[in-house]
Enzyme design. Structure first.
Site, PDB file in Angstrom:
ATOM      1  N   ASP A 117       0.844  -1.200   0.000  1.00 10.35           N
ATOM      2  CA  ASP A 117       0.000   0.000   0.000  1.00 10.35           C
ATOM      3  C   ASP A 117       0.883   1.256   0.000  1.00 10.35           C
ATOM      4  OD1 ASP A 117       0.825  -0.168   2.616  1.00 10.35           O
ATOM      5  OD2 ASP A 117      -1.181  -0.061   3.506  1.00 10.35           O
ATOM      6  N   SER A 118       2.213   1.058  -0.011  1.00  9.10           N
ATOM      7  CA  SER A 118       3.139   2.166  -0.267  1.00  9.10           C
ATOM      8  C   SER A 118       2.851   2.781  -1.638  1.00  9.10           C
ATOM      9  CB  SER A 118       4.593   1.688  -0.216  1.00  9.10           C
ATOM     10  OG  SER A 118       4.773   0.540  -1.032  1.00  9.10           O
TER      11      SER A 118
ATOM     12  N   ASP B   6      -1.091  -6.088  -0.358  1.00 10.61           N
ATOM     13  CA  ASP B   6      -1.407  -5.489   0.942  1.00 10.61           C
ATOM     14  C   ASP B   6      -2.903  -5.307   1.105  1.00 10.61           C
ATOM     15  OD1 ASP B   6       0.762  -5.155   2.576  1.00 10.61           O
ATOM     16  OD2 ASP B   6       1.259  -3.136   1.877  1.00 10.61           O
TER      17      ASP B   6
ATOM     18  N   LYS C 166      -1.146  -9.457   2.714  1.00 14.62           N
ATOM     19  CA  LYS C 166      -0.387  -8.988   3.888  1.00 14.62           C
ATOM     20  C   LYS C 166      -1.239  -7.993   4.658  1.00 14.62           C
ATOM     21  CE  LYS C 166       3.319  -6.067   3.575  1.00 14.62           C
ATOM     22  NZ  LYS C 166       2.830  -4.911   4.355  1.00 14.62           N
TER      23      LYS C 166
ATOM     24  N   GLU D 109      -1.294  -5.566   8.553  1.00 16.20           N
ATOM     25  CA  GLU D 109      -0.464  -5.027   9.628  1.00 16.20           C
ATOM     26  C   GLU D 109      -1.088  -5.304  10.997  1.00 16.20           C
ATOM     27  OE1 GLU D 109       0.274  -0.862   8.898  1.00 16.20           O
ATOM     28  OE2 GLU D 109       1.026  -1.254   6.873  1.00 16.20           O
TER      29      GLU D 109
ATOM     30  N   GLU E 133       9.422  -4.263  10.230  1.00 16.01           N
ATOM     31  CA  GLU E 133       9.828  -2.952   9.684  1.00 16.01           C
ATOM     32  C   GLU E 133      10.260  -2.009  10.801  1.00 16.01           C
ATOM     33  OE1 GLU E 133       7.104  -1.171   6.909  1.00 16.01           O
ATOM     34  OE2 GLU E 133       8.232   0.729   6.880  1.00 16.01           O
TER      35      GLU E 133
HETATM   36  O1  KIV Z   1       3.573  -1.055   1.582  1.00 10.88           O
HETATM   37  C1  KIV Z   1       4.726  -1.530   1.483  1.00 10.88           C
HETATM   38  O2  KIV Z   1       5.436  -1.344   0.490  1.00 10.88           O
HETATM   39  C2  KIV Z   1       5.220  -2.335   2.590  1.00 10.88           C
HETATM   40  C3  KIV Z   1       6.684  -2.626   2.637  1.00 10.88           C
HETATM   41  C4  KIV Z   1       7.461  -1.407   2.812  1.00 10.88           C
HETATM   42  C5  KIV Z   1       7.004  -3.671   3.621  1.00 10.88           C
HETATM   43  O3  KIV Z   1       4.450  -2.724   3.426  1.00 10.88           O
END
Ligand code: KIV
Length: 275
Positions: free
Chosen positions: A44-45, A83, A113, A115, A182
């Site tokens: 989600d970056s 994510d 993924k 969090e 992280e």
């Molecule tokens: O959103 C993302 O790119 C991430 C990584 C930095 C681990 O969660």
């Protein structure tokens, strides 16, 4: 060879390091896949590096599905992990399973993924029970940035370190196949890596983790809004791009581009009839 969650486990057992990189589009995913990266994370970056938001909070399920499906089309061998965006799983176990299912069906993910630690274990368990592999994410989790009061290293005090260690054990017990660590001290990441049976993937957690992940624009020098201490730049692609853009502009001005080899031809007698 197609990578899967089984490959991740085998690599940990053999002591082979797992490589993971983010990607958000077909062409980049194809390049990373051809280079042999084990896993591609559609993080989600993308809120920061693709959509230009200050944080990841505004990223939607539709954003993740749109970019995830593009990456999945480019990745032949890498395990594609999508994510779960903010508020797509925190609200209830039901929401978590429905949204993880959408990321698999519409976003063509190989795993999802999310969090958090103990507080999201019911969600992890229910998603895993639905046959969807889950990667957990602990430490400096960007969706909690407002609760942390900024991008700060986590787990430095005894209480904070103990909480991350307990969370890591809890997500493993809930069925996660891997955990991203992280922005935590190397010594804590080393300890978690030793205590867990599932692989740890570090980002700003030192080289003792079972694997590493980076945002590809950071690694290539394509994103200058902020650069965390843990980033290593392997190339200055941003500069290469800017120079190419400048040269393109200059050649348009001078008439050097497009040249003869970029033109399509037609018969003179046809064009003459149109004058
Ligand atoms: O959103 C993302 O790119 C991430 C990584 C930095 C681990 O969660």
């Amino acid at each position: 060879m197609k990578n899967s969650v089984v490959t991740f486990q085998q690599m940990k057992e053999k002591g082979e390091k797992i490589s993971m990189l983010t990607a958000y589009d077909y062409s980049t995913a194809k390049l990373e896949d051809e280079a042999g990266v084990n896993s591609i994370l559609v993080g989600d970056s993308l809120g920061n590096v693709i959509l230009g938001y200050e944080d990841t909070i505004s990223v939607t399920m539709e954003d993740m599905i749109h970019h995830g499906a593009a990456v999945a089309r480019g990745a032949k061998n890498a395990l594609v992990i999508l994510d779960m965006p903010f508020m797509s799983y925190q609200t209830s176990v039901y929401d978590a399973v429905v949204n993880a299912g959408r990321l698999m069906k519409e976003g063509r993910a190989g795993a999802v993924k999310l969090e958090g630690g103990l507080e999201v274990c019911p969600q992890i368990q229910a998603i895993v029970d639905a046959g969807i592999p889950v990667c957990a994410h602990l430490g400096l989790t960007p969706q909690s940035i407002h609760a942390f009061g900024g991008f700060k290293v986590q787990g430095k005090s005894e209480d904070a370190a103990r909480k991350i260690l307990e969370d890591a054990k809890a997500v493993e017990k809930a069925g996660a196949f891997a955990v991203v660590l992280e922005g935590i001290p190397k010594k804590l990441a080393d300890l978690i890596t030793e205590k867990l049976h599932i692989p740890t993937i570090g980002i700003g957690a030192g080289n003792g983790c079972d694997g590493q992940v980076l945002v590809y624009q950071d690694l290539l020098g394509m994103f200058s809004d902020f650069t965390p201490k843990f980033v290593k730049r392997y190339a200055e692609v941003g500069e290469v791009m800017k120079n190419a853009f400048r040269q393109y502009m200059e050649e348009i001005q001078s008439g050097a581009f497009p040249a003869r080899e970029h033109e399509y031809s037609m018969d003179d007698d046809i064009i003459e009839k149109l004058y």
